[in-house]
Design a protein around this motif. Structure first.
Motif, PDB file in Angstrom:
ATOM      1  N   LYS A 233       2.121  -9.490  -7.851  1.00 21.13           N
ATOM      2  CA  LYS A 233       2.120  -9.104  -6.419  1.00 21.13           C
ATOM      3  C   LYS A 233       1.783 -10.277  -5.504  1.00 21.13           C
TER       4      LYS A 233
ATOM      5  N   TYR B 138       4.709   3.593  -7.067  1.00 19.73           N
ATOM      6  CA  TYR B 138       4.945   2.551  -7.798  1.00 19.73           C
ATOM      7  C   TYR B 138       3.863   1.655  -7.987  1.00 19.73           C
ATOM      8  N   THR B 139       3.706   1.314  -9.155  1.00 18.41           N
ATOM      9  CA  THR B 139       2.698   0.264  -9.599  1.00 18.41           C
ATOM     10  C   THR B 139       3.342  -0.976 -10.241  1.00 18.41           C
TER      11      THR B 139
ATOM     12  N   GLU C 162       2.565   2.082  -3.312  1.00 15.24           N
ATOM     13  CA  GLU C 162       1.370   2.821  -4.222  1.00 15.24           C
ATOM     14  C   GLU C 162       1.332   4.412  -3.748  1.00 15.24           C
TER      15      GLU C 162
ATOM     16  N   ARG D 187      -0.895  -6.971 -10.908  1.00 10.60           N
ATOM     17  CA  ARG D 187      -1.288  -7.773  -9.844  1.00 10.60           C
ATOM     18  C   ARG D 187      -0.916  -9.241  -9.915  1.00 10.60           C
TER      19      ARG D 187
ATOM     20  N   ASP E 285       0.887  -1.291   0.132  1.00 14.30           N
ATOM     21  CA  ASP E 285      -0.020   0.016  -0.024  1.00 14.30           C
ATOM     22  C   ASP E 285       1.032   1.388  -0.042  1.00 14.30           C
TER      23      ASP E 285
END
Length: 335
Positions: free
Chosen positions: A79, A72-73, A68, A76, A65
């Protein structure tokens, strides 16, 4: 032992590498799994390369979290969020994240294989009380940013009390700006609230985003406003507020309005030091000092201790020498 030593090392770009499969807090082209122990800059090095090349990026939910919040992205599918104590199996090996008292989301890493158990403390403080000590480990990589024997701080209770008293007194003269790293600013806000400070807080964008994201994890900070909003600008008219900026923003503060406080781990022997007419340093640190790191290592007693010299430099080398001579534990600094 030589076979085991080759299975864990710190490389020249700061990655802690286990079995050439897992890299922690840095990127290695050999690694398929990247672990991020927390969001401080020297622990998210080359994260974009890891996102592009690694199968998984592994971290605690809070750390994801906060990444983000910093912009930073990542896909999915890459992750892999691990809670403390949860285990991830990768072939016959296993990864666990263990709590570390540093900033929200910080973790220690344990990597277990058929050949040995390797671990990394990451950044921590309060060894054995708040940060669990990892024992029965073949190779332990330890942070020793403050590993020089001269790096001894006063008690944390004394530092926090002096910090709160300083802010309260300086507010009588006008606004106070506090410079801190991400995560540390939130801790400073909570310390001041615990000591009864009721002045509103104004935070720069990323400090504000992080503080608001942490609400869902139980970190509640009252009267916090985003710098630049109409509410914050109205508060500034009364000169009764505390502003939080990133540590890197501390430049030419003597020319700015109000008083300035830098939160730094590089102040020893005293809690507070005045360095100019309107600038103070407070020894509020997220890192273990020399005694704290030494206690951790003495209790852990690994077969081999690797001291992270990428982040600790000369202090790490002095700490490794001290451990060899005083504790009788095989120790070396890397890289």
């Amino acid at each position: 032992m030589e076979k085991v030593v080759r299975k864990a090392y710190v490389d020249s770009r700061g990655a802690i590498v286990f079995s050439d499969i897992v890299c922690v807090d840095g990127h290695s082209n050999l690694c398929r799994y990247r672990i991020v122990t927390h969001i401080h800059y020297d622990h998210i090095l080359d994260i974009d390369r890891s996102i592009a090349r690694c199968r998984y990026i592994i971290a605690t939910p809070i750390t994801f979290d906060l990444l983000e919040c910093l912009g930073y992205t990542m896909p999915r599918i890459k992750k892999r969020s691990l809670n403390y104590g949860e285990q991830l199996d990768i072939g016959s090996a296993r990864i666990r994240l263990v709590y570390a008292e540093h900033i929200p989301g910080s973790a220690q890493v344990v990597f277990e294989t058929d050949e040995g158990i390797y671990a990394y403390t990451g950044d921590f403080k309060h060894a054995g009380t708040k940060t669990p000590i990892l024992k029965d480990v073949d190779i332990l990589v330890v942070d020793a940013t403050y590993g020089d024997p001269s790096h001894r701080r006063p008690s944390e209770d004394e530092i926090e009390e002096q910090f709160a008293k300083l802010v309260q007194n300086l507010l009588m003269q006008g606004p106070v700006t506090i410079y801190a790293y991400f995560g540390k600013a939130c801790e400073a806000m909570m310390i001041l609230r615990r000591h009864g400070l009721d002045a509103p807080f104004i935070a720069s964008t990323k400090h504000w985003l992080i503080a608001n994201k942490l609400r869902k994890y139980g970190f509640e900070i009252e009267d916090l406003y985003l710098d630049g909003t109409p509410e914050a600008e109205e508060l500034k008219k009364f000169s009764w507020y505390v502003k939080f900026e990133h540590y890197a923003k501390f430049r030419d503060s003597a020319k700015r309005r109000g008083t300035h406080i830098v939160l730094s781990g590089w102040l020893f022997n005293r809690p507070v030091k005045q360095i100019s007419s309107n600038v103070w340093i407070v020894a509020l640190s997220d890192h273990a000092d020399f005694e704290d790191v030494l206690h951790y290592v003495d209790e852990a007693r690994p077969r081999l201790l690797i001291v992270d010299a990428f982040r600790g430099n000369l202090a790490a080398r002095r700490f490794a020498k001290y451990v060899r001579e005083r504790l009788g534990i095989l120790a070396e600094a890397m890289p």
